[in-house]
Design an enzyme around this catalytic site. Sequence first.
Site, PDB file in Angstrom:
ATOM      1  N   GLU A  20       0.844  -1.205   0.000  1.00  0.00           N
ATOM      2  CA  GLU A  20       0.000   0.000   0.000  1.00  0.00           C
ATOM      3  C   GLU A  20       0.878   1.253   0.000  1.00  0.00           C
ATOM      4  O   GLU A  20       1.831   1.340   0.766  1.00  0.00           O
ATOM      5  CB  GLU A  20      -0.904  -0.013   1.234  1.00  0.00           C
ATOM      6  N   THR A  51      -3.874   4.849  -1.588  1.00  0.00           N
ATOM      7  CA  THR A  51      -4.935   5.363  -0.721  1.00  0.00           C
ATOM      8  C   THR A  51      -5.588   6.608  -1.317  1.00  0.00           C
ATOM      9  O   THR A  51      -5.078   7.204  -2.273  1.00  0.00           O
ATOM     10  CB  THR A  51      -4.416   5.669   0.695  1.00  0.00           C
ATOM     11  N   ALA A  54     -10.143  12.702   1.217  1.00  0.00           N
ATOM     12  CA  ALA A  54     -11.454  13.308   0.969  1.00  0.00           C
ATOM     13  C   ALA A  54     -11.388  14.551   0.074  1.00  0.00           C
ATOM     14  O   ALA A  54     -12.274  14.782  -0.731  1.00  0.00           O
ATOM     15  CB  ALA A  54     -12.107  13.651   2.301  1.00  0.00           C
ATOM     16  N   HIS A  80      -7.899   2.863  -3.966  1.00  0.00           N
ATOM     17  CA  HIS A  80      -8.818   3.009  -2.828  1.00  0.00           C
ATOM     18  C   HIS A  80      -9.860   4.071  -3.199  1.00  0.00           C
ATOM     19  O   HIS A  80      -9.554   5.016  -3.933  1.00  0.00           O
ATOM     20  CB  HIS A  80      -8.076   3.491  -1.579  1.00  0.00           C
ATOM     21  N   ARG A 110     -15.825   3.158   3.486  1.00  0.00           N
ATOM     22  CA  ARG A 110     -16.715   4.255   3.838  1.00  0.00           C
ATOM     23  C   ARG A 110     -15.910   5.540   3.935  1.00  0.00           C
ATOM     24  O   ARG A 110     -16.310   6.583   3.450  1.00  0.00           O
ATOM     25  CB  ARG A 110     -17.391   3.978   5.195  1.00  0.00           C
ATOM     26  N   GLY A 111     -14.757   5.461   4.600  1.00  0.00           N
ATOM     27  CA  GLY A 111     -13.942   6.654   4.858  1.00  0.00           C
ATOM     28  C   GLY A 111     -14.211   7.177   6.254  1.00  0.00           C
ATOM     29  O   GLY A 111     -15.187   6.807   6.904  1.00  0.00           O
ATOM     30  N   HIS A 156     -13.930  -2.112  14.412  1.00  0.00           N
ATOM     31  CA  HIS A 156     -13.833  -0.689  14.080  1.00  0.00           C
ATOM     32  C   HIS A 156     -14.241   0.110  15.321  1.00  0.00           C
ATOM     33  O   HIS A 156     -15.182  -0.279  16.014  1.00  0.00           O
ATOM     34  CB  HIS A 156     -14.763  -0.377  12.896  1.00  0.00           C
ATOM     35  N   LYS A 172     -20.703  -6.284   3.335  1.00  0.00           N
ATOM     36  CA  LYS A 172     -19.787  -5.948   2.240  1.00  0.00           C
ATOM     37  C   LYS A 172     -19.534  -7.167   1.356  1.00  0.00           C
ATOM     38  O   LYS A 172     -19.460  -7.057   0.130  1.00  0.00           O
ATOM     39  CB  LYS A 172     -18.467  -5.404   2.812  1.00  0.00           C
ATOM     40  N   PHE A 223      -0.863   6.679  14.634  1.00  0.00           N
ATOM     41  CA  PHE A 223      -1.754   5.929  13.726  1.00  0.00           C
ATOM     42  C   PHE A 223      -2.681   5.015  14.530  1.00  0.00           C
ATOM     43  O   PHE A 223      -3.875   4.920  14.270  1.00  0.00           O
ATOM     44  CB  PHE A 223      -0.969   5.003  12.786  1.00  0.00           C
TER      45      PHE A 223
HETATM   46  P1  FAD Z   1     -16.904   0.196   7.262  1.00  0.00           P
HETATM   47  O1  FAD Z   1     -16.801  -1.199   6.870  1.00  0.00           O
HETATM   48  O2  FAD Z   1     -17.711   1.080   6.411  1.00  0.00           O
HETATM   49  O3  FAD Z   1     -17.429   0.251   8.756  1.00  0.00           O
HETATM   50  C1  FAD Z   1     -17.645   1.508   9.411  1.00  0.00           C
HETATM   51  C2  FAD Z   1     -18.547   1.319  10.588  1.00  0.00           C
HETATM   52  O4  FAD Z   1     -19.862   1.044  10.158  1.00  0.00           O
HETATM   53  C3  FAD Z   1     -18.189   0.171  11.461  1.00  0.00           C
HETATM   54  O5  FAD Z   1     -18.527   0.560  12.755  1.00  0.00           O
HETATM   55  C4  FAD Z   1     -19.084  -0.953  10.987  1.00  0.00           C
HETATM   56  O6  FAD Z   1     -19.269  -1.921  11.981  1.00  0.00           O
HETATM   57  C5  FAD Z   1     -20.314  -0.191  10.698  1.00  0.00           C
HETATM   58  N1  FAD Z   1     -21.167  -0.849   9.698  1.00  0.00           N
HETATM   59  C6  FAD Z   1     -21.163  -0.628   8.366  1.00  0.00           C
HETATM   60  N2  FAD Z   1     -22.136  -1.382   7.753  1.00  0.00           N
HETATM   61  C7  FAD Z   1     -22.764  -2.080   8.731  1.00  0.00           C
HETATM   62  C8  FAD Z   1     -23.850  -2.994   8.759  1.00  0.00           C
HETATM   63  N3  FAD Z   1     -24.506  -3.361   7.646  1.00  0.00           N
HETATM   64  N4  FAD Z   1     -24.219  -3.500   9.946  1.00  0.00           N
HETATM   65  C9  FAD Z   1     -23.577  -3.148  11.078  1.00  0.00           C
HETATM   66  N5  FAD Z   1     -22.561  -2.271  11.117  1.00  0.00           N
HETATM   67  C10 FAD Z   1     -22.151  -1.744   9.966  1.00  0.00           C
HETATM   68  N6  FAD Z   1      -9.479   5.800   4.762  1.00  0.00           N
HETATM   69  C11 FAD Z   1      -9.385   6.726   3.772  1.00  0.00           C
HETATM   70  O7  FAD Z   1      -9.864   7.845   3.931  1.00  0.00           O
HETATM   71  N7  FAD Z   1      -8.732   6.444   2.584  1.00  0.00           N
HETATM   72  C12 FAD Z   1      -8.188   5.237   2.336  1.00  0.00           C
HETATM   73  O8  FAD Z   1      -7.613   5.023   1.259  1.00  0.00           O
HETATM   74  C13 FAD Z   1      -8.292   4.221   3.354  1.00  0.00           C
HETATM   75  N8  FAD Z   1      -7.790   2.968   3.143  1.00  0.00           N
HETATM   76  C14 FAD Z   1      -7.968   2.000   4.111  1.00  0.00           C
HETATM   77  C15 FAD Z   1      -7.502   0.708   3.851  1.00  0.00           C
HETATM   78  C16 FAD Z   1      -7.648  -0.307   4.808  1.00  0.00           C
HETATM   79  C17 FAD Z   1      -7.148  -1.700   4.480  1.00  0.00           C
HETATM   80  C18 FAD Z   1      -8.259  -0.004   6.064  1.00  0.00           C
HETATM   81  C19 FAD Z   1      -8.377  -1.083   7.119  1.00  0.00           C
HETATM   82  C20 FAD Z   1      -8.732   1.274   6.327  1.00  0.00           C
HETATM   83  C21 FAD Z   1      -8.609   2.290   5.359  1.00  0.00           C
HETATM   84  N9  FAD Z   1      -9.091   3.585   5.577  1.00  0.00           N
HETATM   85  C22 FAD Z   1      -8.967   4.544   4.581  1.00  0.00           C
HETATM   86  C23 FAD Z   1      -9.720   3.952   6.864  1.00  0.00           C
HETATM   87  C24 FAD Z   1     -11.255   3.834   6.820  1.00  0.00           C
HETATM   88  O9  FAD Z   1     -11.771   4.737   5.859  1.00  0.00           O
HETATM   89  C25 FAD Z   1     -11.816   4.186   8.194  1.00  0.00           C
HETATM   90  O10 FAD Z   1     -11.470   3.215   9.145  1.00  0.00           O
HETATM   91  C26 FAD Z   1     -13.305   4.480   8.243  1.00  0.00           C
HETATM   92  O11 FAD Z   1     -13.631   5.020   9.528  1.00  0.00           O
HETATM   93  C27 FAD Z   1     -14.220   3.278   8.054  1.00  0.00           C
HETATM   94  O12 FAD Z   1     -14.352   2.920   6.737  1.00  0.00           O
HETATM   95  P2  FAD Z   1     -14.410   1.351   6.398  1.00  0.00           P
HETATM   96  O13 FAD Z   1     -14.870   1.176   5.015  1.00  0.00           O
HETATM   97  O14 FAD Z   1     -13.126   0.765   6.781  1.00  0.00           O
HETATM   98  O15 FAD Z   1     -15.444   0.805   7.467  1.00  0.00           O
END
Ligand code: FAD
Length: 300
Positions: A20, A51, A54, A80, A110-111, A156, A172, A223
Amino acid sequence: MTETAFPAGATARRPQISFEFFPPKTADMEAGLWQTIQRLAPLCPSFVSVTYGAGGSTRERTHATITRILAETDLLPAAHLTCVGAGRGEIDDVISHYHQAGVRHIVALRGDPAGGPGTPYAAHPDGYRSSAELVAGIKRLHPDIEVSVSAYPEKHPESRDFDADIDGLKAKVDAGASRAITQFFFDNDLYWRYLDRVRARGIDIPIVPGILPVQNFKQARGFAGRAGASLPDWLADKFEGLDDDPETRKLVAATVAAGQVQNLAKHGVDAFHFYTMNRADLVFAISHLLGLRPSAQQAA
Ligand code: FAD
């Protein structure tokens, strides 16, 4: 630990690695990233991801980095993409732009909330409301794009509990994600316990451990605080007194991360995603210790 990271039937093979990168902000940082890419490309990663931020300028940097990887290397880029700060139409345009450019892998997220981690998340009024909706949107527009998503061995920080967190992962996967990449962790038991929970829920996609080689302990602590990941005391002890000793720090960092991946590999994990911080040295050394050797054909 009762299961391996991969579905039953997977056979022992050369570990798959992915790297990454973040999009560089300055010409100097861009030169540094390209040196890193040239050093790591011969290790034949399955993909390299870039990555996404926003703001408009950070988005353009992601696009520019992905475009250059496609134009100048044989590497497979994964872009991403987040739901933050844009309507569906705008995000769909980004997806289609990537598809047209030849990108066939998106890491859909989601972000973070606009106010930063820890503040309440508000979806864009016309936007994708969750990462699962974004995954479904990508698959609807371009079914040939492979979609990876995040996973959180320590859950999370916004998840009510592990069940809710794994519900999110399940949503997802049901929407079309075929790989999850974990937040970094330092205690492998966290990963095994999480994997047990995920498999018990019937989720069978690869859950690829995200590995953060600790280039700088203070930075890693920052981090971890933002990401809701724990830093064990034993790790702090190993870096104690090394703030002004980068050479020893590097040796310690390589030893710690190599120990972590070798332990995971010994127990059946055969894919690793490295958070490179755009630097090659530690990741190259750790990959070497995993048995990976450069291939002349794959030089960038
Ligand atoms: P999500 O999977 O969307 O989860 C977010 C929250 O919503 C969690 O609490 C989850 O439990 C809850 N949730 C969602 N759907 C449901 C459901 N159906 N039922 C119950 N609960 C639900 N950030 C950036 O800005 N840019 C990047 O490029 C970036 N790359 C990343 C790469 C990796 C591998 C990781 C691990 C993280 C990255 N992030 C990045 C950080 C990420 O954007 C943040 O952690 C953000 O707060 C959550 O987005 P997510 O898609 O990881 O979480």
